[in-house]
Motif scaffolding. Sequence first.
Motif, PDB file in Angstrom:
ATOM      1  N   UNK A 139      31.258  30.520 -17.126  1.00 57.45           N
ATOM      2  CA  UNK A 139      31.685  29.489 -18.075  1.00 57.45           C
ATOM      3  C   UNK A 139      33.175  29.486 -18.389  1.00 57.45           C
ATOM      4  N   UNK A 140      33.886  30.570 -18.040  1.00 54.79           N
ATOM      5  CA  UNK A 140      35.315  30.630 -18.355  1.00 54.79           C
ATOM      6  C   UNK A 140      36.128  31.079 -17.150  1.00 54.79           C
ATOM      7  N   UNK A 141      37.440  30.806 -17.225  1.00 52.13           N
ATOM      8  CA  UNK A 141      38.377  31.246 -16.196  1.00 52.13           C
ATOM      9  C   UNK A 141      39.668  31.674 -16.894  1.00 52.13           C
ATOM     10  N   UNK A 142      40.402  32.566 -16.264  1.00 50.27           N
ATOM     11  CA  UNK A 142      41.656  33.050 -16.824  1.00 50.27           C
ATOM     12  C   UNK A 142      42.756  32.019 -16.584  1.00 50.27           C
ATOM     13  N   UNK A 143      43.496  31.688 -17.637  1.00 53.27           N
ATOM     14  CA  UNK A 143      44.676  30.829 -17.492  1.00 53.27           C
ATOM     15  C   UNK A 143      45.810  31.719 -16.986  1.00 53.27           C
ATOM     16  N   UNK A 144      46.005  31.724 -15.686  1.00 51.66           N
ATOM     17  CA  UNK A 144      46.904  32.689 -15.068  1.00 51.66           C
ATOM     18  C   UNK A 144      48.342  32.562 -15.558  1.00 51.66           C
ATOM     19  N   UNK A 145      48.784  31.338 -15.837  1.00 54.86           N
ATOM     20  CA  UNK A 145      50.179  31.167 -16.244  1.00 54.86           C
ATOM     21  C   UNK A 145      50.430  31.596 -17.686  1.00 54.86           C
ATOM     22  N   UNK A 146      49.340  31.875 -18.437  1.00 51.56           N
ATOM     23  CA  UNK A 146      49.502  32.326 -19.823  1.00 51.56           C
ATOM     24  C   UNK A 146      49.142  33.801 -19.993  1.00 51.56           C
ATOM     25  N   UNK A 147      48.729  34.436 -18.926  1.00 50.96           N
ATOM     26  CA  UNK A 147      48.318  35.830 -18.988  1.00 50.96           C
ATOM     27  C   UNK A 147      49.546  36.741 -18.963  1.00 50.96           C
TER      28      UNK A 147
END
Length: 613
Positions: A243-251
């Motif tokens: 249901x979720x994914x990592x926002x790579x540019x905000x990590x």
Amino acid sequence: MKSQSVMHTFFKKYQRHLRKIALAASLISIGSSQLAVAATNPADPDKVLKWVFNVAETGFDPGAAKDLYSNGVNYVIFETLYSYDYLASPVKLIPRAAESMPEVSADAKTYTIKLKKGIYFTPDDAFNGKRRELTMADYIYTLKRLMDPKLSSPHSWLLSGKIVGLDELAEQAKKTNKFNYDTKIAGLELVDKYTLRIHLTRPDFNLGLILAHNPTGAVAREVIEKYQDLQGQVMGHPVGTGPYMVALDEWVRGSKIILLANPDYRGDVWDFKGGASPEDQKIMAAMKGKRMPQIGRIEINVMIEDQSRWLAFQGGEIDIFELEGPLAPQALDNGKLKPALVKKGVQLSRIPDPETSIYYWNMQDPVWGGLSKEKIALRRSVALAHNIQEEIDIVYNGNAVKLDYPIPPGVVGYDANYKNSIQYNVAAANALLDKFGYKKGPDGFRTLPDGKPLEIRYTARSGAVGKLQTEVWKKTYDSIGIKMKEDLVQFSEMLKAEKTCQLQTRNSPWIADYPDGDNFMQLYYGPNIGSTNNGCVKLPEYDKLYEESQKLHPGEERDALYHKMARIMEVNTAQMMGFARYRNMLAQARVIGYKKHPIIYGEWMFFDVEKSK
């Protein structure tokens, strides 16, 4: 490869596009019935949850990540075949990516599992612009990968010796330095695209529980192969179906993790049934019938210092956080919320963790390891000298329960009547050291029987809890005349050193991967050194009984073996039972339907929050 920022922008546009489709579908009616809403994530982007980790994440690869916090994120990204009912007590296994519960043969050696159709991975360059469906071939790849020597997964013990042909494939990989994923093995039979049949080498009544554990969450072969040769990129490039994914540019590693609702997630309807408690009844009334998940954005901040987390929660900067022992007096009175917090609408979800915090002395350490009478006496003396209840009171403010048995309460196989043979007795500890030649010098500290200096290096996690632990243990070692050196290190570095048997001793907590005693008794199994056997214990008698226990269904016969195994550990004092902590989770008034689950960490897909103002 697209930049992280470009990919994130794509996901946001894709999410808006799918929402328009869903809205259009919801407005069309045929007769008296309405068209089903398109299979898109029902999460609301205006609902934001603010969470906190008290240690830094290690990364997001279910096959490699070991810590609880990283695996909380892995749970919502990578889907296991099974999971647990959110409210059921005792815990209840339910299908997740699987269509139904497994069909199990009479001899418990064959499991047949069917997969839900129409589950898709989030878009990635590895898929060459194609929409990539999840199939049972992905689970075969995922299970094989746990045994790949190149990965050196800390979870290989879950499958080792269990699946027909899998160990042989792993052994061949060691010889050729390459794991052949294309080799078919009898133990992982792909019946069709959506059906997997697992053939076991011996009966295993816990396989369903293992297939609900994070490391078996499906990964895509294309993604792993595309990024595995780039330093840290598999851990830093999670692609799943959850249901979720990592926002790579905000990590920001070690500081901030942002999770966004996966726009292509199918969603489901909240329909869990709890008990008669007011807490469960309130949750059911608030949540029943909602399409889940509801939360569109999860902001996770890493705050190592206890006081920083507490102040952030008080200031409304955190919606939910774990109230560890040192902070308990500020919020709790005899296990209940203080009136001032109740007045503010703060909620408490409190459970005894299905865990054991044990003390180990590295059995491979030249000073503390070994099975000679002198070495056993040294370890036993320390075990006798340590006041566990005092540690609970000082470090955790009474927020834990002393354990005598290796299996904690709430886990199948627990025995409340078992009494550990090692109980607090400082006089006996000193007498034992005297008897075996650990003499005190002019400075009051003891030497080894051969006259060489004796010193212990006690390792703990950086932060307030670790500091208190070292102070308590310093008092223990002082009471028997042994020098102790404090070693405070970052959590991730401590785990790395532990896996290669480099630490001498520490408090080592283990929270249930699955709620069966096997998950705790395997902690001392010799072949698990390097994965879960943190004390690097190898006792042939124990190992033989453990292997016999795995053939048995939970019950009296297996319990009898567990009792023998526990006594073997005590006789050799390879480890020392400690305690199980209470887990206190505080939630702000805006949080709806939250309850701490004993096994799942990162329950974000099961509850709701009010929209951010």
